[in-house]
Design an enzyme around this catalytic site. Structure first.
Site, PDB file in Angstrom:
ATOM      1  N   ARG A   1       7.317  18.326  15.031  1.00 18.15           N
ATOM      2  CA  ARG A   1       7.523  17.878  13.526  1.00 18.15           C
ATOM      3  C   ARG A   1       7.369  16.836  13.318  1.00 18.15           C
ATOM      4  O   ARG A   1       6.560  16.409  12.012  1.00 18.15           O
ATOM      5  CB  ARG A   1       9.121  18.514  12.882  1.00 18.15           C
ATOM      6  CG  ARG A   1       9.593  17.451  13.323  1.00 18.15           C
ATOM      7  CD  ARG A   1      11.117  17.875  12.760  1.00 18.15           C
ATOM      8  NE  ARG A   1      11.198  18.597  11.759  1.00 18.15           N
ATOM      9  CZ  ARG A   1      11.340  16.981  11.048  1.00 18.15           C
ATOM     10  NH1 ARG A   1      11.429  16.201  10.516  1.00 18.15           N
ATOM     11  NH2 ARG A   1      11.461  17.693   9.482  1.00 18.15           N
TER      12      ARG A   1
ATOM     13  N   PRO B   1      22.872  16.196  31.260  1.00 13.65           N
ATOM     14  CA  PRO B   1      24.195  14.273  30.751  1.00 13.65           C
ATOM     15  C   PRO B   1      23.719  12.773  31.209  1.00 13.65           C
ATOM     16  O   PRO B   1      24.687  11.769  31.022  1.00 13.65           O
ATOM     17  CB  PRO B   1      25.614  15.308  30.883  1.00 13.65           C
ATOM     18  CG  PRO B   1      25.423  16.288  31.424  1.00 13.65           C
ATOM     19  CD  PRO B   1      23.506  16.490  31.694  1.00 13.65           C
TER      20      PRO B   1
ATOM     21  N   GLU C   1      25.537  23.180  37.393  1.00 14.73           N
ATOM     22  CA  GLU C   1      26.885  21.999  38.248  1.00 14.73           C
ATOM     23  C   GLU C   1      24.845  20.494  37.724  1.00 14.73           C
ATOM     24  O   GLU C   1      26.050  19.509  37.596  1.00 14.73           O
ATOM     25  CB  GLU C   1      27.055  22.015  39.139  1.00 14.73           C
ATOM     26  CG  GLU C   1      28.755  22.344  39.660  1.00 14.73           C
ATOM     27  CD  GLU C   1      29.673  21.844  37.700  1.00 14.73           C
ATOM     28  OE1 GLU C   1      29.514  20.928  37.922  1.00 14.73           O
ATOM     29  OE2 GLU C   1      29.689  22.834  37.280  1.00 14.73           O
TER      30      GLU C   1
ATOM     31  N   ASP D   1       7.982   9.063   5.018  1.00 15.20           N
ATOM     32  CA  ASP D   1       7.518   7.530   5.876  1.00 15.20           C
ATOM     33  C   ASP D   1       8.301   6.459   4.615  1.00 15.20           C
ATOM     34  O   ASP D   1       8.549   5.220   4.932  1.00 15.20           O
ATOM     35  CB  ASP D   1       5.988   7.338   5.851  1.00 15.20           C
ATOM     36  CG  ASP D   1       5.908   7.975   6.613  1.00 15.20           C
ATOM     37  OD1 ASP D   1       4.249   7.552   7.084  1.00 15.20           O
ATOM     38  OD2 ASP D   1       6.565   8.129   7.993  1.00 15.20           O
TER      39      ASP D   1
HETATM   40  C1  9D3 Z   1      30.812  21.067  32.869  1.00 15.38           C
HETATM   41  C2  9D3 Z   1      30.685  20.280  33.486  1.00 15.38           C
HETATM   42  N1  9D3 Z   1      30.570  19.215  34.173  1.00 15.38           N
HETATM   43  C3  9D3 Z   1      30.945  17.953  34.812  1.00 15.38           C
HETATM   44  C4  9D3 Z   1      31.842  18.660  35.959  1.00 15.38           C
HETATM   45  C5  9D3 Z   1      29.182  18.906  34.068  1.00 15.38           C
HETATM   46  C6  9D3 Z   1      28.136  19.197  33.244  1.00 15.38           C
HETATM   47  C7  9D3 Z   1      27.157  20.048  34.106  1.00 15.38           C
HETATM   48  C8  9D3 Z   1      25.823  20.368  33.902  1.00 15.38           C
HETATM   49  C9  9D3 Z   1      27.782  18.335  31.795  1.00 15.38           C
HETATM   50  C10 9D3 Z   1      26.923  19.936  31.729  1.00 15.38           C
HETATM   51  C11 9D3 Z   1      25.556  20.065  31.862  1.00 15.38           C
HETATM   52  C12 9D3 Z   1      24.724  20.939  31.846  1.00 15.38           C
HETATM   53  N2  9D3 Z   1      24.498  20.126  30.605  1.00 15.38           N
HETATM   54  C13 9D3 Z   1      23.049  19.919  30.356  1.00 15.38           C
HETATM   55  O1  9D3 Z   1      22.163  20.401  31.046  1.00 15.38           O
HETATM   56  C14 9D3 Z   1      22.686  19.059  29.269  1.00 15.38           C
HETATM   57  C15 9D3 Z   1      23.192  18.374  28.379  1.00 15.38           C
HETATM   58  C16 9D3 Z   1      24.402  18.286  27.956  1.00 15.38           C
HETATM   59  O2  9D3 Z   1      25.729  18.691  28.573  1.00 15.38           O
HETATM   60  N3  9D3 Z   1      24.696  17.577  26.990  1.00 15.38           N
HETATM   61  C17 9D3 Z   1      24.082  16.549  25.955  1.00 15.38           C
HETATM   62  N4  9D3 Z   1      23.613  16.853  26.469  1.00 15.38           N
HETATM   63  C18 9D3 Z   1      22.393  17.372  27.717  1.00 15.38           C
HETATM   64  S1  9D3 Z   1      20.894  17.538  27.812  1.00 15.38           S
HETATM   65  C19 9D3 Z   1      21.106  18.529  29.726  1.00 15.38           C
END
Ligand code: 9D3
Length: 252
Positions: free
Chosen positions: A154, A89, A116, A169
């Protein structure tokens, strides 16, 4: 192209990439897609991949060593120099320009997390890039990995039919799509716009371009701000906005 996804849930990635255009490209050998599971690179009887966070707090953190070993194995299965991209994230936002850049590479390692997230030192030691799909919470990186693989594959030469790639394109680049219709011509009270059934192909082209411009200006002004408009495009947008103003004045 060679892609390896490091993931604790390989079936999720396979399910998300195994169908349609993407699945066909894999079948036809345009891309080799594989997974490496960090759980296979543990050395304790419980096959432990996570542990409690230093400093306390809720949730579990992914241990560096099993992921580091899995990444090393993944690197051996892609061309030398292929980037290792973590899905988190905190990463930079994924968009079509990123998909295009990745599709130009001979190989790619994607690393998906759970819980986490990763021990930060793993990212420091191994990440060439860190990508997010956007500001919403997923349960892990697998769905993001599948989305990125789909968007990249793709774009590979031969993945789409010839008509589709040529069409892509053309005008729609950087704009939202125009509306589409198929039979029947009347759905309850809703009619297909007359211009699409009248057979004037130049009029149809201009209508579609105008619809794309208007929708983009109304729904995604940020996209229009990033893009130069041709004289024709500016005229089509102005024409619509003027007509709408006139209709408003009529009401009042
Ligand atoms: C709810 C937990 N969050 C706050 C403590 C932190 C958190 C940790 C791990 C939030 C999401 C995640 C898992 N997300 C991903 O691995 C992830 C992700 C996403 O949640 N949103 C947008 N793109 C991506 S790319 C990987």
């Amino acid at each position: 192209m060679d892609i390896r996804v490091v993931t604790l849930f390989p079936d999720m990635v396979a399910a998300g990439t195994g169908f349609g255009v993407c699945g066909r490209a894999i079948q036809r050998g345009l891309v080799r897609l594989g997974t490496v599971n960090p759980r296979d690179y543990t050395d304790d009887v419980h096959r432990t991949v996570d542990d409690r966070p230093y400093g306390g707090g809720p949730g579990m953190v992914l241990k560096a060593e099993p992921f580091q070993a899995a990444i090393a194995a993944a690197r051996e299965r892609v061309p030398a120099g292929s980037p290792v991209v973590f899905l988190t994230p905190q990463g930079r936002r994924f968009e079509q320009s990123v998909a295009k850049a990745l599709a130009a590479l001979p190989g790619l390692v994607l690393v998906a997390g759970r819980y986490e997230g990763f021990d930060e030192r793993l990212i420091q030691a191994e990440a060439d890039d860190e990508i997010s799909l956007g500001d919403f919470v997923l349960s892990g990186g697998e769905v993001a990995a599948a989305a990125i693989v789909d968007a990249v594959v793709r774009l590979l030469p031969g993945a789409l039919g010839d008509e589709q790639s040529a069409e892509q394109d053309s005008f729609s680049d950087g704009l939202l799509d125009c509306p589409h219709y198929t039979r029947p011509e009347r759905l309850g009270e809703l009619q297909v716009p007359e211009v699409l059934t009248a057979g004037n192909h130049e009029a149809i082209r201009r209508w579609r371009l105008q619809q794309a411009l208007v929708r983009t200006s109304e729904r995604r002004p940020d996209l229009l701000a990033k893009r130069e408009l041709t004289a024709e495009e500016q005229d089509l947008l102005d024409e619509y906005l003027a007509a709408r103003e006139a209709a408003r004045d009529e009401e009042h």
